[in-house]
Structures are given as structure tokens and as C-alpha cells.
Design a protein around this motif. Structure first.
Motif, PDB file in Angstrom:
ATOM      1  N   THR A 199       0.964  -1.520  -0.438  1.00  0.00           N
ATOM      2  CA  THR A 199      -0.547  -0.249  -0.077  1.00  0.00           C
ATOM      3  C   THR A 199       0.662   1.224   0.183  1.00  0.00           C
ATOM      4  O   THR A 199       0.293   1.907  -0.668  1.00  0.00           O
ATOM      5  CB  THR A 199      -0.023   0.103   1.555  1.00  0.00           C
ATOM      6  OG1 THR A 199       0.163  -0.363   2.175  1.00  0.00           O
ATOM      7  CG2 THR A 199      -1.935  -1.172   1.249  1.00  0.00           C
ATOM      8  N   LEU A 200       1.897   1.389   0.429  1.00  0.00           N
ATOM      9  CA  LEU A 200       2.918   2.534   0.616  1.00  0.00           C
ATOM     10  C   LEU A 200       3.342   2.671  -1.132  1.00  0.00           C
ATOM     11  O   LEU A 200       4.262   3.644  -0.568  1.00  0.00           O
ATOM     12  CB  LEU A 200       4.296   1.795   1.940  1.00  0.00           C
ATOM     13  CG  LEU A 200       3.288   1.679   2.935  1.00  0.00           C
ATOM     14  CD1 LEU A 200       4.336   1.557   3.846  1.00  0.00           C
ATOM     15  CD2 LEU A 200       3.185   3.501   3.161  1.00  0.00           C
ATOM     16  N   GLU A 201       3.779   1.410  -1.846  1.00  0.00           N
ATOM     17  CA  GLU A 201       4.218   1.563  -3.281  1.00  0.00           C
ATOM     18  C   GLU A 201       3.443   1.676  -3.735  1.00  0.00           C
ATOM     19  O   GLU A 201       2.509   2.410  -3.992  1.00  0.00           O
ATOM     20  CB  GLU A 201       4.469   0.095  -3.399  1.00  0.00           C
ATOM     21  CG  GLU A 201       5.721  -0.506  -3.028  1.00  0.00           C
ATOM     22  CD  GLU A 201       6.779   0.261  -2.957  1.00  0.00           C
ATOM     23  OE1 GLU A 201       7.127   0.219  -4.133  1.00  0.00           O
ATOM     24  OE2 GLU A 201       7.400   0.190  -1.891  1.00  0.00           O
ATOM     25  N   GLU A 202       3.935   2.467  -5.418  1.00  0.00           N
ATOM     26  CA  GLU A 202       3.012   2.958  -6.279  1.00  0.00           C
ATOM     27  C   GLU A 202       1.891   1.999  -6.369  1.00  0.00           C
ATOM     28  O   GLU A 202       1.896   0.980  -6.433  1.00  0.00           O
ATOM     29  CB  GLU A 202       3.408   2.747  -7.970  1.00  0.00           C
ATOM     30  CG  GLU A 202       4.968   3.830  -7.758  1.00  0.00           C
ATOM     31  CD  GLU A 202       5.902   3.908  -8.858  1.00  0.00           C
ATOM     32  OE1 GLU A 202       5.447   3.119  -9.941  1.00  0.00           O
ATOM     33  OE2 GLU A 202       6.905   4.282  -9.790  1.00  0.00           O
ATOM     34  N   GLN A 203       1.127   2.953  -7.201  1.00  0.00           N
ATOM     35  CA  GLN A 203      -0.457   1.870  -7.364  1.00  0.00           C
ATOM     36  C   GLN A 203      -0.821   0.941  -7.768  1.00  0.00           C
ATOM     37  O   GLN A 203      -1.382   0.019  -7.362  1.00  0.00           O
ATOM     38  CB  GLN A 203      -1.447   3.727  -7.952  1.00  0.00           C
ATOM     39  CG  GLN A 203      -3.036   2.602  -7.667  1.00  0.00           C
ATOM     40  CD  GLN A 203      -4.113   2.660  -6.518  1.00  0.00           C
ATOM     41  OE1 GLN A 203      -3.162   2.810  -5.766  1.00  0.00           O
ATOM     42  NE2 GLN A 203      -4.329   1.206  -6.648  1.00  0.00           N
ATOM     43  N   SER A 204       0.319   1.237  -9.267  1.00  0.00           N
ATOM     44  CA  SER A 204       0.332   0.036  -9.915  1.00  0.00           C
ATOM     45  C   SER A 204       0.898  -1.254  -9.460  1.00  0.00           C
ATOM     46  O   SER A 204       0.432  -2.456  -9.876  1.00  0.00           O
ATOM     47  CB  SER A 204       1.293   0.816 -11.591  1.00  0.00           C
ATOM     48  OG  SER A 204       2.686   0.839 -10.884  1.00  0.00           O
ATOM     49  N   THR A 205       1.711  -0.906  -8.406  1.00  0.00           N
ATOM     50  CA  THR A 205       2.394  -2.324  -7.646  1.00  0.00           C
ATOM     51  C   THR A 205       1.110  -2.612  -7.060  1.00  0.00           C
ATOM     52  O   THR A 205       1.124  -4.177  -6.798  1.00  0.00           O
ATOM     53  CB  THR A 205       3.328  -1.921  -6.812  1.00  0.00           C
ATOM     54  OG1 THR A 205       4.453  -1.209  -7.531  1.00  0.00           O
ATOM     55  CG2 THR A 205       3.823  -3.472  -6.289  1.00  0.00           C
ATOM     56  N   ALA A 206       0.082  -2.090  -6.010  1.00  0.00           N
ATOM     57  CA  ALA A 206      -0.557  -2.489  -5.694  1.00  0.00           C
ATOM     58  C   ALA A 206      -1.962  -3.669  -6.548  1.00  0.00           C
ATOM     59  O   ALA A 206      -2.563  -4.406  -6.600  1.00  0.00           O
ATOM     60  CB  ALA A 206      -2.011  -2.183  -4.644  1.00  0.00           C
TER      61      ALA A 206
END
Length: 113
Positions: free
Chosen positions: A81-88
Motif C-alpha cells: 500500500t506504500l508502493e506505487e498504485q501500479s504495484t498494488a
């Protein structure tokens, strides 16, 4: 100390990279350096920025089965959730595609999923 054990973990990790399935458990009584060994290993495999290290602790007093595993994945979910939206989105899509309706069982065990 613990260099032999650290080397064993690194070898396990290298086998996992070459498409072999590997699971490693660090076990022992309190105070023998399990956490330190785990932290050293985590630093060695995550320094490239491409690997993720999950860890969980087993507590004999914990009543939830597989608590160590679910807490490790909860920690991973918090990281995602702290990563970029694309990772999630990638993680979510991969789970849905590979697990289908069975993902509901995971959500029960891993609430942050």
C-alpha cells in the motif's frame, strides 16, 4: 557466528531464483540469534531492490493457526500500500487471476489483503 547458517539461507535463496520452490525456517530457543540471522539475510537479499523478504514470528501463546505466516503477509500488504498504485494493482490482479474465488479464504487469514 552464524556464518554457516547465513550461507545456507543464501544458497536456498539462490535455488529459489532458479525456479525451484524453497522454504526456509529458522528455529531455536530464545536468545540464540535467530532474529539477527534473519535480519542479516534480509539485508543481503533485498539490497538489490528487486527482492522482497517476508518474516513472521511464531508465538506459542498465539491461538490463531499459522499466525506467523499471516502476520508476514499482513506486513507485505502494508508495504504494497506504500508502493506505487501500479504495484498494488499488479498484486491484486495476480491474486485474483490465480486464486479465483478461493481468495476469500486468504482474506480471512490475512485481513489486510
Amino acid at each position: 557466528g552464524r556464518e554457516a547458517e547465513l550461507q545456507t539461507l543464501k544458497e536456498c535463496y539462490q535455488r529459489s531464483i532458479s525456479s525451484e520452490c524453497e522454504v526456509a525456517m529458522i528455529c531455536g530457543t530464545s536468545g540464540i540469534g535467530k532474529s539477527m540471522l534473519s535480519q542479516k539475510f534480509a539485508r543481503s537479499v533485498t539490497e538489490d531492490g528487486e527482492s522482497i523478504f517476508l518474516s513472521g514470528r511464531f508465538d506459542k501463546l498465539e491461538s490463531q493457526p499459522l499466525h506467523a505466516i499471516s502476520s508476514a503477509f499482513d506486513e507485505y500488504c502494508a508495504w504494497v500500500t506504500l508502493e506505487e498504485q501500479s504495484t498494488a494493482e499488479k498484486v491484486s490482479t495476480a491474486l485474483k487471476e490465480n486464486m479465483g474465488e478461493e481468495i476469500a479464504y486468504l482474506v480471512t487469514a490475512i485481513p489486510n489483503l
